[in-house]
Design a protein around this motif. Structure first.
Motif, PDB file in Angstrom:
ATOM      1  N   ALA A 177       0.975  -1.250   0.037  1.00  0.00           N
ATOM      2  CA  ALA A 177      -0.121   0.025  -0.118  1.00  0.00           C
ATOM      3  C   ALA A 177       0.834   1.326  -0.017  1.00  0.00           C
ATOM      4  N   ASP A 178       1.885   1.203   0.613  1.00  0.00           N
ATOM      5  CA  ASP A 178       2.994   2.402   0.724  1.00  0.00           C
ATOM      6  C   ASP A 178       3.466   2.714  -0.389  1.00  0.00           C
ATOM      7  N   ASP A 179       3.582   1.699  -1.441  1.00  0.00           N
ATOM      8  CA  ASP A 179       4.262   2.169  -2.692  1.00  0.00           C
ATOM      9  C   ASP A 179       3.230   2.417  -3.961  1.00  0.00           C
ATOM     10  N   VAL A 180       2.020   2.406  -3.698  1.00  0.00           N
ATOM     11  CA  VAL A 180       1.002   2.469  -4.501  1.00  0.00           C
ATOM     12  C   VAL A 180       0.890   4.353  -4.860  1.00  0.00           C
ATOM     13  N   LEU A 181       0.985   4.590  -6.129  1.00  0.00           N
ATOM     14  CA  LEU A 181       0.966   6.067  -6.555  1.00  0.00           C
ATOM     15  C   LEU A 181      -0.357   6.297  -6.909  1.00  0.00           C
ATOM     16  N   GLU A 182      -1.059   5.467  -7.538  1.00  0.00           N
ATOM     17  CA  GLU A 182      -2.381   5.720  -8.299  1.00  0.00           C
ATOM     18  C   GLU A 182      -3.254   4.375  -8.344  1.00  0.00           C
ATOM     19  N   ARG A 183      -4.392   4.561  -7.900  1.00  0.00           N
ATOM     20  CA  ARG A 183      -5.213   3.430  -8.040  1.00  0.00           C
ATOM     21  C   ARG A 183      -6.752   3.730  -8.362  1.00  0.00           C
ATOM     22  N   ALA A 184      -7.257   3.262  -9.550  1.00  0.00           N
ATOM     23  CA  ALA A 184      -8.434   3.815 -10.003  1.00  0.00           C
ATOM     24  C   ALA A 184      -8.978   2.255 -10.448  1.00  0.00           C
ATOM     25  N   GLU A 185     -10.067   1.754  -9.621  1.00  0.00           N
ATOM     26  CA  GLU A 185     -10.493   0.444  -9.671  1.00  0.00           C
ATOM     27  C   GLU A 185     -11.045   0.061 -11.234  1.00  0.00           C
ATOM     28  N   ALA A 186     -10.577  -1.007 -11.657  1.00  0.00           N
ATOM     29  CA  ALA A 186     -10.713  -1.523 -12.991  1.00  0.00           C
ATOM     30  C   ALA A 186     -10.309  -0.667 -13.935  1.00  0.00           C
ATOM     31  N   LYS A 187      -9.409   0.200 -13.594  1.00  0.00           N
ATOM     32  CA  LYS A 187      -8.688   1.110 -14.888  1.00  0.00           C
ATOM     33  C   LYS A 187      -7.241   1.390 -14.719  1.00  0.00           C
ATOM     34  N   ALA A 188      -6.703   1.455 -13.530  1.00  0.00           N
ATOM     35  CA  ALA A 188      -5.406   1.997 -13.549  1.00  0.00           C
ATOM     36  C   ALA A 188      -4.759   1.459 -12.014  1.00  0.00           C
ATOM     37  N   LEU A 189      -3.413   1.108 -12.185  1.00  0.00           N
ATOM     38  CA  LEU A 189      -2.872   0.822 -10.972  1.00  0.00           C
ATOM     39  C   LEU A 189      -1.244   1.405 -11.078  1.00  0.00           C
ATOM     40  N   GLU A 190      -0.850   1.952 -10.267  1.00  0.00           N
ATOM     41  CA  GLU A 190       0.600   2.342 -10.550  1.00  0.00           C
ATOM     42  C   GLU A 190       1.311   2.531  -9.279  1.00  0.00           C
ATOM     43  N   TYR A 191       2.567   1.878  -9.259  1.00  0.00           N
ATOM     44  CA  TYR A 191       3.211   1.945  -8.031  1.00  0.00           C
ATOM     45  C   TYR A 191       4.712   1.885  -8.121  1.00  0.00           C
TER      46      TYR A 191
END
Length: 266
Positions: free
Chosen positions: A195-209
């Protein structure tokens, strides 16, 4: 297997061949007569088989027919080519003993959609053969396994590696066989991003870490060909000097994306 993929300029061309145990004139009717064409083609299409004629398509969704193509080549009984939303479909018929051989090409921009197109046309031409043979048309939607077999066959499971003064970037694009909402929980599990590494999370669209070595990983899900969501996953890292090797990273990502595809097709 006659399916092949090549590039022509900046476009991708899918080529297929099929042999039918029916004379060329009968196959031509199934290509050009709307009431026969609709039984195996993805939509109802109406046109005069004359170069320059408009092509109307009706998808049966209640919107009615729309002009979305034009006949670009026609030789009665032998050649038919028309556009479809900017893509080009070409059918060339040859006498072959007591039957007919069809050479088909589909020209398009979306290279990573090629497996969807190929698996879809396999089913369409199975339906065409059933129509010509006078048996019930039962060809259905392509299976996920069939789709992913074309992904591997056409080399669409390979990623790209780019390097420059600012570092390197590994990129994979993959047409999936499941919608975004089905693929998303599998992606989150495979990513296993703290969780501390996640930079962006948009469910079912984008995950950046954040990634080791000062890099970043980004998963994106967008609209695909209709068979499922389109995945784009990238990993980038700053200029060389660390312990990470871009080619090794790419090999790891290929395995991970393949694992995702296997799980989605069950």
């Amino acid at each position: 297997m006659t399916e092949s993929l090549h590039t022509d300029g900046d476009r991708t061309v899918l080529r297929m061949e099929r042999r039918f145990r029916h004379p060329r004139a009968q196959v031509w009717q199934a290509l050009t007569e709307p009431d026969r064409l609709v039984q195996w083609f993805p939509a109802r299409a109406e046109f005069e088989p004359v170069a320059g004629a408009d092509v109307t398509f009706d998808w049966g969704e209640g919107d009615g027919p729309v002009v979305d193509g034009r006949v670009v080549d026609a030789e009665p009984g032998r050649v038919l080519a028309f556009t479809w939303s900017g893509e080009v479909l070409r059918f060339v018929l040859h006498d072959d003993g007591d039957g007919c051989r069809l050479e088909f090409t589909h020209e398009f921009d979306d290279r990573y959609g090629a497996a969807s197109f190929a698996s879809g046309w396999v089913q369409c031409f199975a339906g065409l053969d059933q129509l010509l043979s006078g048996v019930p048309i039962y060809a259905g939607s392509p299976s996920a396994a069939q789709h992913d077999a074309f992904v591997a066959r056409f080399g669409l499971d390979a990623g790209t590696v780019t390097t420059g003064p600012d570092g390197w970037r590994v990129r994979f694009e993959r047409q999936l066989t499941a919608p975004a909402e089905v693929a998303w929980p599998v992606i989150e599990r495979l990513a296993a991003a703290p969780a501390d590494d996640v930079l962006e999370r948009a469910e079912a669209k984008a995950l950046e870490y954040s990634a080791p070595g000062g890099g970043r990983v980004r998963w994106e899900l967008g609209q695909g060909t209709g068979h499922g969501a389109r995945l784009v996953v990238t990993e980038s890292a700053p200029a060389p000097g660390g312990d990470l090797d871009a080619d090794a990273v790419a090999a790891g990502w290929r395995e991970r994306v393949d694992a995702l595809a296997r799980e989605l097709r069950g």
